[in-house]
Design an enzyme around this catalytic site. Structure first.
Site, PDB file in Angstrom:
ATOM      1  N   LYS A  14      49.032 -52.126 -62.031  1.00  0.00           N
ATOM      2  CA  LYS A  14      47.921 -52.612 -62.847  1.00  0.00           C
ATOM      3  C   LYS A  14      47.527 -54.037 -62.448  1.00  0.00           C
ATOM      4  O   LYS A  14      46.354 -54.324 -62.238  1.00  0.00           O
ATOM      5  CB  LYS A  14      48.285 -52.573 -64.346  1.00  0.00           C
ATOM      6  CG  LYS A  14      48.615 -51.160 -64.847  1.00  0.00           C
ATOM      7  CD  LYS A  14      48.930 -51.145 -66.335  1.00  0.00           C
ATOM      8  CE  LYS A  14      50.172 -51.916 -66.715  1.00  0.00           C
ATOM      9  NZ  LYS A  14      51.430 -51.348 -66.164  1.00  0.00           N
ATOM     10  N   ARG A  89      48.921 -50.797 -75.688  1.00  0.00           N
ATOM     11  CA  ARG A  89      50.172 -50.143 -75.309  1.00  0.00           C
ATOM     12  C   ARG A  89      50.746 -49.294 -76.434  1.00  0.00           C
ATOM     13  O   ARG A  89      51.798 -48.682 -76.257  1.00  0.00           O
ATOM     14  CB  ARG A  89      51.198 -51.204 -74.961  1.00  0.00           C
ATOM     15  CG  ARG A  89      51.438 -51.402 -73.463  1.00  0.00           C
ATOM     16  CD  ARG A  89      52.428 -52.540 -73.378  1.00  0.00           C
ATOM     17  NE  ARG A  89      53.181 -52.585 -72.175  1.00  0.00           N
ATOM     18  CZ  ARG A  89      52.932 -53.415 -71.173  1.00  0.00           C
ATOM     19  NH1 ARG A  89      51.868 -54.170 -71.191  1.00  0.00           N
ATOM     20  NH2 ARG A  89      53.737 -53.462 -70.143  1.00  0.00           N
ATOM     21  N   ARG A 128      59.802 -56.300 -56.486  1.00  0.00           N
ATOM     22  CA  ARG A 128      58.649 -57.102 -56.921  1.00  0.00           C
ATOM     23  C   ARG A 128      59.043 -58.569 -57.057  1.00  0.00           C
ATOM     24  O   ARG A 128      60.059 -58.892 -57.664  1.00  0.00           O
ATOM     25  CB  ARG A 128      58.105 -56.608 -58.266  1.00  0.00           C
ATOM     26  CG  ARG A 128      57.044 -57.560 -58.840  1.00  0.00           C
ATOM     27  CD  ARG A 128      56.165 -56.942 -59.886  1.00  0.00           C
ATOM     28  NE  ARG A 128      56.852 -56.661 -61.134  1.00  0.00           N
ATOM     29  CZ  ARG A 128      56.268 -56.104 -62.193  1.00  0.00           C
ATOM     30  NH1 ARG A 128      54.991 -55.761 -62.146  1.00  0.00           N
ATOM     31  NH2 ARG A 128      56.958 -55.863 -63.286  1.00  0.00           N
ATOM     32  N   ARG A 161      60.706 -61.421 -61.770  1.00  0.00           N
ATOM     33  CA  ARG A 161      60.509 -61.440 -63.207  1.00  0.00           C
ATOM     34  C   ARG A 161      61.821 -61.156 -63.911  1.00  0.00           C
ATOM     35  O   ARG A 161      62.597 -60.322 -63.474  1.00  0.00           O
ATOM     36  CB  ARG A 161      59.449 -60.400 -63.601  1.00  0.00           C
ATOM     37  CG  ARG A 161      58.070 -61.020 -63.714  1.00  0.00           C
ATOM     38  CD  ARG A 161      57.010 -60.001 -63.967  1.00  0.00           C
ATOM     39  NE  ARG A 161      57.274 -59.137 -65.108  1.00  0.00           N
ATOM     40  CZ  ARG A 161      56.401 -58.242 -65.570  1.00  0.00           C
ATOM     41  NH1 ARG A 161      55.229 -58.121 -64.984  1.00  0.00           N
ATOM     42  NH2 ARG A 161      56.703 -57.482 -66.596  1.00  0.00           N
ATOM     43  N   ARG A 172      62.234 -50.218 -70.178  1.00  0.00           N
ATOM     44  CA  ARG A 172      60.775 -50.353 -70.282  1.00  0.00           C
ATOM     45  C   ARG A 172      60.092 -49.019 -70.036  1.00  0.00           C
ATOM     46  O   ARG A 172      59.085 -48.701 -70.673  1.00  0.00           O
ATOM     47  CB  ARG A 172      60.279 -51.432 -69.324  1.00  0.00           C
ATOM     48  CG  ARG A 172      60.614 -52.834 -69.841  1.00  0.00           C
ATOM     49  CD  ARG A 172      60.621 -53.878 -68.740  1.00  0.00           C
ATOM     50  NE  ARG A 172      59.333 -54.005 -68.101  1.00  0.00           N
ATOM     51  CZ  ARG A 172      59.150 -54.405 -66.852  1.00  0.00           C
ATOM     52  NH1 ARG A 172      60.189 -54.713 -66.096  1.00  0.00           N
ATOM     53  NH2 ARG A 172      57.939 -54.497 -66.365  1.00  0.00           N
TER      54      ARG A 172
HETATM   55  P1  ADP Z   1      52.097 -53.534 -63.047  1.00  0.00           P
HETATM   56  O1  ADP Z   1      51.138 -54.671 -63.256  1.00  0.00           O
HETATM   57  O2  ADP Z   1      51.506 -52.204 -63.400  1.00  0.00           O
HETATM   58  O3  ADP Z   1      53.432 -53.754 -63.718  1.00  0.00           O
HETATM   59  P2  ADP Z   1      52.218 -54.505 -60.269  1.00  0.00           P
HETATM   60  O4  ADP Z   1      50.761 -54.603 -59.897  1.00  0.00           O
HETATM   61  O5  ADP Z   1      52.936 -55.769 -60.542  1.00  0.00           O
HETATM   62  O6  ADP Z   1      52.408 -53.435 -61.486  1.00  0.00           O
HETATM   63  O7  ADP Z   1      52.941 -53.697 -59.090  1.00  0.00           O
HETATM   64  C1  ADP Z   1      54.334 -53.412 -59.167  1.00  0.00           C
HETATM   65  C2  ADP Z   1      54.956 -53.525 -57.774  1.00  0.00           C
HETATM   66  O8  ADP Z   1      54.474 -52.463 -56.937  1.00  0.00           O
HETATM   67  C3  ADP Z   1      54.615 -54.820 -57.039  1.00  0.00           C
HETATM   68  O9  ADP Z   1      55.743 -55.160 -56.250  1.00  0.00           O
HETATM   69  C4  ADP Z   1      53.409 -54.440 -56.158  1.00  0.00           C
HETATM   70  O10 ADP Z   1      53.327 -55.227 -54.989  1.00  0.00           O
HETATM   71  C5  ADP Z   1      53.747 -52.993 -55.811  1.00  0.00           C
HETATM   72  N1  ADP Z   1      52.566 -52.134 -55.683  1.00  0.00           N
HETATM   73  C6  ADP Z   1      51.435 -52.164 -56.433  1.00  0.00           C
HETATM   74  N2  ADP Z   1      50.573 -51.187 -56.066  1.00  0.00           N
HETATM   75  C7  ADP Z   1      51.198 -50.496 -55.066  1.00  0.00           C
HETATM   76  C8  ADP Z   1      50.833 -49.360 -54.257  1.00  0.00           C
HETATM   77  N3  ADP Z   1      49.656 -48.721 -54.430  1.00  0.00           N
HETATM   78  N4  ADP Z   1      51.725 -48.932 -53.332  1.00  0.00           N
HETATM   79  C9  ADP Z   1      52.923 -49.573 -53.184  1.00  0.00           C
HETATM   80  N5  ADP Z   1      53.319 -50.635 -53.881  1.00  0.00           N
HETATM   81  C10 ADP Z   1      52.473 -51.107 -54.822  1.00  0.00           C
HETATM   82  P1  AMP Z   2      53.645 -56.505 -68.339  1.00  0.00           P
HETATM   83  O1  AMP Z   2      53.425 -57.796 -67.630  1.00  0.00           O
HETATM   84  O2  AMP Z   2      52.353 -55.800 -68.668  1.00  0.00           O
HETATM   85  O3  AMP Z   2      54.640 -55.616 -67.637  1.00  0.00           O
HETATM   86  O4  AMP Z   2      54.274 -56.872 -69.758  1.00  0.00           O
HETATM   87  C1  AMP Z   2      55.547 -57.522 -69.849  1.00  0.00           C
HETATM   88  C2  AMP Z   2      56.103 -57.441 -71.256  1.00  0.00           C
HETATM   89  O5  AMP Z   2      55.214 -58.111 -72.172  1.00  0.00           O
HETATM   90  C3  AMP Z   2      56.246 -56.026 -71.820  1.00  0.00           C
HETATM   91  O6  AMP Z   2      57.463 -55.405 -71.440  1.00  0.00           O
HETATM   92  C4  AMP Z   2      56.189 -56.297 -73.332  1.00  0.00           C
HETATM   93  O7  AMP Z   2      57.411 -56.815 -73.817  1.00  0.00           O
HETATM   94  C5  AMP Z   2      55.156 -57.419 -73.417  1.00  0.00           C
HETATM   95  N1  AMP Z   2      53.770 -56.886 -73.583  1.00  0.00           N
HETATM   96  C6  AMP Z   2      52.751 -56.971 -72.707  1.00  0.00           C
HETATM   97  N2  AMP Z   2      51.651 -56.378 -73.191  1.00  0.00           N
HETATM   98  C7  AMP Z   2      51.995 -55.889 -74.412  1.00  0.00           C
HETATM   99  C8  AMP Z   2      51.298 -55.139 -75.416  1.00  0.00           C
HETATM  100  N3  AMP Z   2      50.018 -54.771 -75.256  1.00  0.00           N
HETATM  101  N4  AMP Z   2      51.990 -54.790 -76.531  1.00  0.00           N
HETATM  102  C9  AMP Z   2      53.269 -55.155 -76.708  1.00  0.00           C
HETATM  103  N5  AMP Z   2      53.985 -55.838 -75.811  1.00  0.00           N
HETATM  104  C10 AMP Z   2      53.354 -56.218 -74.664  1.00  0.00           C
END
Ligand code: ADP
Ligand code: AMP
Length: 221
Positions: A14, A89, A128, A161, A172
């Protein structure tokens, strides 16, 4: 004018897609995860409260997140559209967002669901790293930064992270399936859901999303 939501499990891509879509669609992103982590780093009362939940892999309570988003949605830059990343969420968040928009005679145009299986997520999040300042995400093997340990976008140091160790990722994912998967059905029932294969390479995922959204907008005009 586009009002969009990016849905999908943690690690679906995302944040990565939001980074490119804001440019391609010319709309700002609103990432609740980023906003909550920044509040926690600054040590604000909301941040301190949120951190307790984030560090356990749990969701932050709806009332805290909803007030944060509602405040952000009143800023002038989102009047012409927005991309929500990581919100809603829970069903309660989704319903509250709908009511809030409806009371302003607004509605969502589409909800993009990035689909990635759990085993791929666990692999991805083990590699990541994110920027400690602008939070741009990287994958140490698939999408490494140009200079090791340094953010391509802003030059700040990269870090893992605190909620990405494998045990917390499993928690999660459990929370995602229990609380967030129903949100997907909620939007499917309303005809808003656009399902996208999140296992494709990053630029292809972006292209598919832009193509699908363009097709939807054209179909309605
Ligand atoms: P989210 O915001 O949904 O938690 P991220 O955008 O941070 O996910 O992506 C999670 C991990 O996967 C990161 O290390 C990112 O570089 C990697 N990633 C994201 N999109 C892809 C993809 N299409 N193919 C492979 N790796 C990806
Ligand atoms: P993310 O960066 O989207 O993976 O979010 C990291 C953490 O923030 C999650 O595991 C939750 O603890 C909190 N969080 C983010 N967005 C929300 C939401 N919409 N509702 C509740 N918790 C959230």
């Amino acid at each position: 004018m586009m009002r969009l939501v990016l849905l999908g499990p943690p690690g679906a891509g995302k944040g990565t897609q939001a980074q490119f879509l804001t440019g391609r669609l010319a709309i700002p992103k609103i990432s609740t995860g980023e906003m909550l982590r920044q509040a926690a780093d600054r040590g604000t009362p909301l941040g301190v409260q949120a951190q307790r939940y984030i560090s356990r892999g749990e969701l932050v309570p709806d009332d805290l997140v909803v007030s944060l988003v509602e405040e952000r949605l009143q800023e002038p830059d989102v009047a012409a559209g927005f991309l929500l990343d990581g919100f809603p969420r829970t069903l309660n968040q989704a319903e509250t967002l709908d009511e809030w928009l409806a009371s302003r005679r607004q509605e969502l145009n589409a909800v993009v669901d990035l689909q990635v299986p759990d085993d791929v997520i666990v692999d991805r999040l083990a590699y990541r790293v994110v920027c400690s300042v602008c939070q741009a995400p990287y994958h140490l093997l698939i999408r490494p930064p140009r200079t090791p340990g340094v953010c391509d976008v802003c030059g700040s140091p990269l870090e893992q992270r605190a909620d990405d160790p494998a045990g917390l990722v499993r928690e999660r994912l459990r929370v995602y399936h229990e609380r967030t998967a129903p949100v997907t059905d909620y939007y499917r029932d309303r005809g808003l859901l656009v399902e996208v294969d999140g296992e494709l390479p990053v630029p292809q995922v972006t292209d598919v999303i832009v193509r699908e959204l363009t097709a939807r907008v054209l179909a309605r005009s």
